[in-house]
Design an enzyme around this catalytic site. Structure first.
Site, PDB file in Angstrom:
ATOM      1  N   SER A  27      56.521  39.013  14.750  1.00 31.79           N
ATOM      2  CA  SER A  27      56.147  39.495  16.085  1.00 31.79           C
ATOM      3  C   SER A  27      54.658  39.787  16.158  1.00 31.79           C
ATOM      4  N   GLU A  60      57.653  45.415  32.674  1.00 33.65           N
ATOM      5  CA  GLU A  60      57.476  46.769  33.233  1.00 33.65           C
ATOM      6  C   GLU A  60      58.808  47.521  33.150  1.00 33.65           C
ATOM      7  N   CYS A 110      51.953  31.317  28.289  1.00 35.26           N
ATOM      8  CA  CYS A 110      51.808  31.981  26.980  1.00 35.26           C
ATOM      9  C   CYS A 110      53.181  32.094  26.313  1.00 35.26           C
ATOM     10  N   LEU A 111      54.187  32.400  27.134  1.00 33.06           N
ATOM     11  CA  LEU A 111      55.537  32.544  26.579  1.00 33.06           C
ATOM     12  C   LEU A 111      56.031  31.228  25.990  1.00 33.06           C
ATOM     13  N   ASN A 112      55.631  30.092  26.591  1.00 35.09           N
ATOM     14  CA  ASN A 112      56.043  28.804  26.002  1.00 35.09           C
ATOM     15  C   ASN A 112      55.619  28.728  24.543  1.00 35.09           C
ATOM     16  N   ARG A 154      57.595  31.464  22.458  1.00 37.34           N
ATOM     17  CA  ARG A 154      59.016  31.102  22.296  1.00 37.34           C
ATOM     18  C   ARG A 154      59.171  29.953  21.296  1.00 37.34           C
ATOM     19  N   GLU A 210      61.131  37.827  24.949  1.00 34.43           N
ATOM     20  CA  GLU A 210      60.668  36.458  25.246  1.00 34.43           C
ATOM     21  C   GLU A 210      61.699  35.685  26.059  1.00 34.43           C
ATOM     22  N   HIS A 246      68.887  35.687  26.022  1.00 36.87           N
ATOM     23  CA  HIS A 246      69.782  34.558  25.729  1.00 36.87           C
ATOM     24  C   HIS A 246      70.290  33.930  27.039  1.00 36.87           C
ATOM     25  N   PHE A 282      68.399  31.469  39.866  1.00 38.60           N
ATOM     26  CA  PHE A 282      67.705  32.753  40.018  1.00 38.60           C
ATOM     27  C   PHE A 282      67.510  33.129  41.487  1.00 38.60           C
TER      28      PHE A 282
HETATM   29  P1  TGC Z   1      59.569  30.557  39.148  1.00 42.87           P
HETATM   30  O1  TGC Z   1      59.472  30.644  40.642  1.00 42.87           O
HETATM   31  O2  TGC Z   1      60.589  29.673  38.535  1.00 42.87           O
HETATM   32  O3  TGC Z   1      58.143  30.104  38.563  1.00 42.87           O
HETATM   33  C1  TGC Z   1      56.934  30.711  38.984  1.00 42.87           C
HETATM   34  C2  TGC Z   1      55.791  29.771  38.610  1.00 42.87           C
HETATM   35  O4  TGC Z   1      55.731  29.667  37.170  1.00 42.87           O
HETATM   36  C3  TGC Z   1      55.933  28.290  36.779  1.00 42.87           C
HETATM   37  N1  TGC Z   1      56.726  28.332  35.547  1.00 42.87           N
HETATM   38  C4  TGC Z   1      56.203  28.106  34.337  1.00 42.87           C
HETATM   39  N2  TGC Z   1      54.963  27.757  33.965  1.00 42.87           N
HETATM   40  C5  TGC Z   1      54.727  27.599  32.657  1.00 42.87           C
HETATM   41  N3  TGC Z   1      55.693  27.786  31.723  1.00 42.87           N
HETATM   42  C6  TGC Z   1      56.949  28.143  32.061  1.00 42.87           C
HETATM   43  N4  TGC Z   1      57.872  28.352  31.129  1.00 42.87           N
HETATM   44  C7  TGC Z   1      57.252  28.321  33.418  1.00 42.87           C
HETATM   45  N5  TGC Z   1      58.367  28.671  34.117  1.00 42.87           N
HETATM   46  C8  TGC Z   1      58.040  28.677  35.413  1.00 42.87           C
HETATM   47  C9  TGC Z   1      56.646  27.651  37.935  1.00 42.87           C
HETATM   48  O5  TGC Z   1      56.433  26.256  37.948  1.00 42.87           O
HETATM   49  C10 TGC Z   1      55.981  28.348  39.112  1.00 42.87           C
HETATM   50  O6  TGC Z   1      54.702  27.778  39.252  1.00 42.87           O
HETATM   51  P2  TGC Z   1      54.013  27.644  40.726  1.00 42.87           P
HETATM   52  O7  TGC Z   1      52.746  26.886  40.478  1.00 42.87           O
HETATM   53  O8  TGC Z   1      55.011  26.911  41.562  1.00 42.87           O
HETATM   54  O9  TGC Z   1      53.768  29.043  41.180  1.00 42.87           O
HETATM   55  O10 TGC Z   1      59.679  32.035  38.598  1.00 42.87           O
HETATM   56  P3  TGC Z   1      60.835  33.119  38.773  1.00 42.87           P
HETATM   57  O11 TGC Z   1      60.201  34.350  39.330  1.00 42.87           O
HETATM   58  O12 TGC Z   1      62.017  32.552  39.498  1.00 42.87           O
HETATM   59  O13 TGC Z   1      61.232  33.439  37.239  1.00 42.87           O
HETATM   60  C11 TGC Z   1      61.723  32.449  36.419  1.00 42.87           C
HETATM   61  C12 TGC Z   1      62.157  33.006  35.030  1.00 42.87           C
HETATM   62  C13 TGC Z   1      63.325  33.955  35.162  1.00 42.87           C
HETATM   63  C14 TGC Z   1      62.590  31.817  34.218  1.00 42.87           C
HETATM   64  C15 TGC Z   1      60.989  33.680  34.300  1.00 42.87           C
HETATM   65  O14 TGC Z   1      60.368  34.628  35.047  1.00 42.87           O
HETATM   66  C16 TGC Z   1      61.315  34.172  32.914  1.00 42.87           C
HETATM   67  O15 TGC Z   1      61.110  33.416  31.967  1.00 42.87           O
HETATM   68  N6  TGC Z   1      61.785  35.462  32.708  1.00 42.87           N
HETATM   69  C17 TGC Z   1      61.893  36.024  31.366  1.00 42.87           C
HETATM   70  C18 TGC Z   1      60.761  37.007  31.156  1.00 42.87           C
HETATM   71  C19 TGC Z   1      60.259  36.998  29.749  1.00 42.87           C
HETATM   72  O16 TGC Z   1      60.488  36.089  28.970  1.00 42.87           O
HETATM   73  N7  TGC Z   1      59.491  37.991  29.412  1.00 42.87           N
HETATM   74  C20 TGC Z   1      58.859  38.052  28.112  1.00 42.87           C
HETATM   75  C21 TGC Z   1      57.836  39.158  28.038  1.00 42.87           C
HETATM   76  S1  TGC Z   1      56.760  39.006  26.645  1.00 42.87           S
HETATM   77  C22 TGC Z   1      57.711  39.386  25.317  1.00 42.87           C
HETATM   78  O17 TGC Z   1      58.867  39.568  25.371  1.00 42.87           O
HETATM   79  C23 TGC Z   1      56.983  39.473  24.061  1.00 42.87           C
HETATM   80  S2  TGC Z   1      57.950  39.831  22.675  1.00 42.87           S
HETATM   81  C24 TGC Z   1      56.751  39.497  21.568  1.00 42.87           C
HETATM   82  C25 TGC Z   1      57.085  39.578  20.173  1.00 42.87           C
HETATM   83  O18 TGC Z   1      57.100  40.728  19.651  1.00 42.87           O
HETATM   84  O19 TGC Z   1      57.263  38.504  19.529  1.00 42.87           O
HETATM   85  P1  FAD Z   2      66.792  43.016  32.022  1.00 39.86           P
HETATM   86  O1  FAD Z   2      65.910  42.025  32.667  1.00 39.86           O
HETATM   87  O2  FAD Z   2      67.056  44.285  32.761  1.00 39.86           O
HETATM   88  O3  FAD Z   2      68.162  42.329  31.676  1.00 39.86           O
HETATM   89  C1  FAD Z   2      69.341  43.067  31.333  1.00 39.86           C
HETATM   90  C2  FAD Z   2      70.510  42.077  31.239  1.00 39.86           C
HETATM   91  O4  FAD Z   2      70.697  41.447  32.513  1.00 39.86           O
HETATM   92  C3  FAD Z   2      70.243  40.963  30.223  1.00 39.86           C
HETATM   93  O5  FAD Z   2      71.428  40.667  29.532  1.00 39.86           O
HETATM   94  C4  FAD Z   2      69.840  39.788  31.092  1.00 39.86           C
HETATM   95  O6  FAD Z   2      70.143  38.530  30.488  1.00 39.86           O
HETATM   96  C5  FAD Z   2      70.694  40.028  32.341  1.00 39.86           C
HETATM   97  N1  FAD Z   2      70.125  39.374  33.513  1.00 39.86           N
HETATM   98  C6  FAD Z   2      68.942  39.658  34.143  1.00 39.86           C
HETATM   99  N2  FAD Z   2      68.746  38.809  35.165  1.00 39.86           N
HETATM  100  C7  FAD Z   2      69.803  37.967  35.187  1.00 39.86           C
HETATM  101  C8  FAD Z   2      70.175  36.848  36.004  1.00 39.86           C
HETATM  102  N3  FAD Z   2      69.384  36.399  36.985  1.00 39.86           N
HETATM  103  N4  FAD Z   2      71.349  36.229  35.726  1.00 39.86           N
HETATM  104  C9  FAD Z   2      72.129  36.643  34.705  1.00 39.86           C
HETATM  105  N5  FAD Z   2      71.834  37.694  33.896  1.00 39.86           N
HETATM  106  C10 FAD Z   2      70.692  38.333  34.142  1.00 39.86           C
HETATM  107  N6  FAD Z   2      57.462  42.490  26.816  1.00 39.86           N
HETATM  108  C11 FAD Z   2      56.121  42.244  26.957  1.00 39.86           C
HETATM  109  O7  FAD Z   2      55.639  41.997  28.058  1.00 39.86           O
HETATM  110  N7  FAD Z   2      55.304  42.274  25.870  1.00 39.86           N
HETATM  111  C12 FAD Z   2      55.756  42.548  24.620  1.00 39.86           C
HETATM  112  O8  FAD Z   2      54.971  42.545  23.646  1.00 39.86           O
HETATM  113  C13 FAD Z   2      57.150  42.819  24.444  1.00 39.86           C
HETATM  114  N8  FAD Z   2      57.634  43.171  23.218  1.00 39.86           N
HETATM  115  C14 FAD Z   2      58.943  43.573  23.106  1.00 39.86           C
HETATM  116  C15 FAD Z   2      59.392  44.105  21.887  1.00 39.86           C
HETATM  117  C16 FAD Z   2      60.698  44.572  21.772  1.00 39.86           C
HETATM  118  C17 FAD Z   2      61.148  45.198  20.488  1.00 39.86           C
HETATM  119  C18 FAD Z   2      61.602  44.438  22.854  1.00 39.86           C
HETATM  120  C19 FAD Z   2      63.021  44.861  22.715  1.00 39.86           C
HETATM  121  C20 FAD Z   2      61.152  43.922  24.061  1.00 39.86           C
HETATM  122  C21 FAD Z   2      59.826  43.489  24.202  1.00 39.86           C
HETATM  123  N9  FAD Z   2      59.331  43.048  25.441  1.00 39.86           N
HETATM  124  C22 FAD Z   2      57.994  42.773  25.596  1.00 39.86           C
HETATM  125  C23 FAD Z   2      60.184  43.081  26.629  1.00 39.86           C
HETATM  126  C24 FAD Z   2      61.155  41.905  26.726  1.00 39.86           C
HETATM  127  O9  FAD Z   2      60.498  40.720  27.066  1.00 39.86           O
HETATM  128  C25 FAD Z   2      62.221  42.270  27.763  1.00 39.86           C
HETATM  129  O10 FAD Z   2      63.037  43.272  27.163  1.00 39.86           O
HETATM  130  C26 FAD Z   2      63.056  41.087  28.191  1.00 39.86           C
HETATM  131  O11 FAD Z   2      62.286  40.171  28.944  1.00 39.86           O
HETATM  132  C27 FAD Z   2      64.289  41.511  29.031  1.00 39.86           C
HETATM  133  O12 FAD Z   2      63.951  42.436  30.005  1.00 39.86           O
HETATM  134  P2  FAD Z   2      64.801  43.805  30.140  1.00 39.86           P
HETATM  135  O13 FAD Z   2      64.904  44.416  28.796  1.00 39.86           O
HETATM  136  O14 FAD Z   2      64.173  44.586  31.233  1.00 39.86           O
HETATM  137  O15 FAD Z   2      66.254  43.359  30.554  1.00 39.86           O
END
Ligand code: TGC
Ligand code: FAD
Length: 393
Positions: free
Chosen positions: A99, A141, A247-249, A252, A372, A375, A392
């Site tokens: 991480s 957030e 960045c997530l791409n 991930r 990221e 599932h 979505f």
């Molecule tokens: P949506 O309307 O589908 O898309 C908005 C705009 O984004 C573009 N897009 C992408 N671009 C690049 N890469 C991708 N993977 C992209 N996916 C979508 C899309 O084309 C569009 O562009 P434009 O030009 O038309 O504006 O967006 P949505 O609001 O419906 O959301 C889609 C969804 C649910 C797939 C997305 O928001 C999502 O992936 N949610 C999950 C959030 C997440 O992964 N959070 C991670 C936070 S960081 C973290 O967890 C770090 S852990 C680090 C560690 O310790 O390792």
């Molecule tokens: P929620 O979005 O509230 O989801 C809860 C449940 O609802 C999940 O099972 C989900 O799959 C389900 N759900 C939500 N929407 C849907 C839908 N449309 N259809 C079906 N099911 C749905 N974030 C950062 O920005 N930066 C970081 O460095 C970072 N580091 C992290 C480190 C740790 C240890 C952890 C645990 C998390 C970290 N995160 C970070 C946050 C992480 O990316 C989020 O926890 C993750 O994206 C899920 O968001 P949430 O926890 O709010 O769950």
């Protein structure tokens, strides 16, 4: 006290033949460092819920910060398969270690390299590559996790600076990061990235305590209370959710490889233990039910290795789609979690102790399957890709 690290990497389909000499050197260098510097201390670090700060220099020395960032900016200039192999070996040690490197490379250096101007690249990237500065990435957030597009963090143009307000939660590396790449909305509601530096007035990073998972990785909040961010700290190259999602791409993709590392460690430990542990007069490896578990583990690891290798080739050719990356992240993390659970069973009661790495990997993977993109979110991305219908909305 952790046992000696006798890890032997499974390579059932002779995938080493697909790697270049450079890939193998990079992988073996990382593996050697993990065995020497991580395995002896990781169990205690997790028990104490501490991130061993001495790992930072070691990670920098092996090129784990910005492996694919060009050398002119301090990166290692390696390809995507090398990046993946580094992540695999780090997560073999611990997901929290991976991480730290994922965030620094894919979520901090990558956006500065891809969306920053020359001045920003020169100011930040070399120091991030050496670990002199550590970074974090603020997207999630308190009330917006899977749906980051609804974020509330925002900034206003106040002439000679931006005024930033809001909060981010669950941020890896936040408690000790020197800089944060923060995603917020401008006055037009467009998402942009800002580089916020520790010491800016109104910026705090309280640590999150009480985690049962990723205990060797520091997690915290980012709180912005009227923070004056200099105008030169905005990333000029991107607007919209596609900025952070790009960045997530990268992150991930790295996790897809990393999960294989955790799975390999669990399999390797279970295989060795099952040959040594005698019950009913013979090694438990001799029972059909144990063999079923081990045979399924190596099958799934081999499939995951093939998936990642192919994805790495596509990524090197700039042909990997976000949906292909989602498939690999989802499949491989779930695979690793299932293997950790089965390996825990093979170790019997010993499986719950810190003498073996199993329970630690299992608990870590419970975070990796959520961060990221969860599932289920990745399943819906695949579903949207194959049907053309957005679940979505
Ligand atoms: P949506 O309307 O589908 O898309 C908005 C705009 O984004 C573009 N897009 C992408 N671009 C690049 N890469 C991708 N993977 C992209 N996916 C979508 C899309 O084309 C569009 O562009 P434009 O030009 O038309 O504006 O967006 P949505 O609001 O419906 O959301 C889609 C969804 C649910 C797939 C997305 O928001 C999502 O992936 N949610 C999950 C959030 C997440 O992964 N959070 C991670 C936070 S960081 C973290 O967890 C770090 S852990 C680090 C560690 O310790 O390792
Ligand atoms: P929620 O979005 O509230 O989801 C809860 C449940 O609802 C999940 O099972 C989900 O799959 C389900 N759900 C939500 N929407 C849907 C839908 N449309 N259809 C079906 N099911 C749905 N974030 C950062 O920005 N930066 C970081 O460095 C970072 N580091 C992290 C480190 C740790 C240890 C952890 C645990 C998390 C970290 N995160 C970070 C946050 C992480 O990316 C989020 O926890 C993750 O994206 C899920 O968001 P949430 O926890 O709010 O769950």
């Amino acid at each position: 006290m952790a046992k000696a690290d006798n890890f032997q990497s499974p390579d059932y389909y002779l995938l080493d033949d697909l790697l270049t000499d450079e890939h193998k050197i990079v992988r073996d260098t990382t593996r050697t460092w993990v065995k020497k510097e991580v395995s002896p201390v990781v169990e205690e670090a997790c028990q104490k819920a501490e991130f061993p700060k001495q790992w930072i220099k070691g990670l920098a020395d092996i090129g784990a910060f910005g492996p694919y960032i060009p050398q002119e900016y301090g990166g290692a200039g390696l390809d995507q398969i090398s990046y993946g192999l580094i992540m695999q070996e780090l997560e073999r040690g611990d997901s929290g270690l991976r991480s730290t490197a994922s965030v620094q490379s894919s979520l901090v250096m990558y956006p500065i390299y891809s969306f920053g101007n020359e001045q920003q690249k020169k100011k930040y990237l070399p120091k991030l590559a050496t670990g002199e500065w550590m970074g974090c990435f603020g997207l999630t957030e308190p009330n917006h996790g899977s749906d980051p597009g609804s974020m509330l963090t925002n900034f206003k143009d106040e002439g000679n600076h931006y005024l930033l307000n809001g909060a981010k939660m669950w941020i890896s590396n936040a408690p000790f990061a020197d800089i944060a790449v923060v995603w917020g909305k401008n006055e037009q509601g467009e998402i942009q990235g800002l580089i916020v530096e520790r010491g800016m007035k109104g910026f705090t990073t309280p640590e999150t305590h009480g985690k049962w998972s990723l205990r060797a990785s520091a997690t915290g909040e980012l709180v912005f209370d009227n923070v004056k961010v200099p105008k030169e700290n905005i990333l000029p190259g991107v607007k919209g959710l596609k900025g952070p999602l790009s960045c997530l791409n990268s992150a991930r993709y790295g996790i897809s490889w990393g999960a294989i590392g955790a799975a390999m460690d669990c399999y390797d430990s279970a295989l060795r233990y099952s040959k040594e542990r005698i019950q009913f007069g013979k090694p438990i490896a001799g029972f059909q039910l144990t063999q079923k578990k081990l045979a399924e583990m190596i099958t799934e690891i081999t499939k995951a290795q093939l998936l990642c290798w192919r994805l790495g080739v596509l990524k090197n050719e700039n042909r990997a789609t976000p949906a292909q990356i989602s498939m690999a992240k989802r499949n491989n993390v779930n695979m690793a979690l299932q293997i950790a659970r089965e390996a825990r069973q093979i170790h019997g009661a010993m499986g719950i102790t810190g003498e073996y790495p199993i329970m630690r990997h299992m608990m870590n993977l419970e975070s990796v399957i959520t961060y990221e993109g969860t599932h289920d979110i990745h399943l819906l991305i695949t579903g949207m890709d194959v049907t053309g219908i957005n679940a979505f909305l």
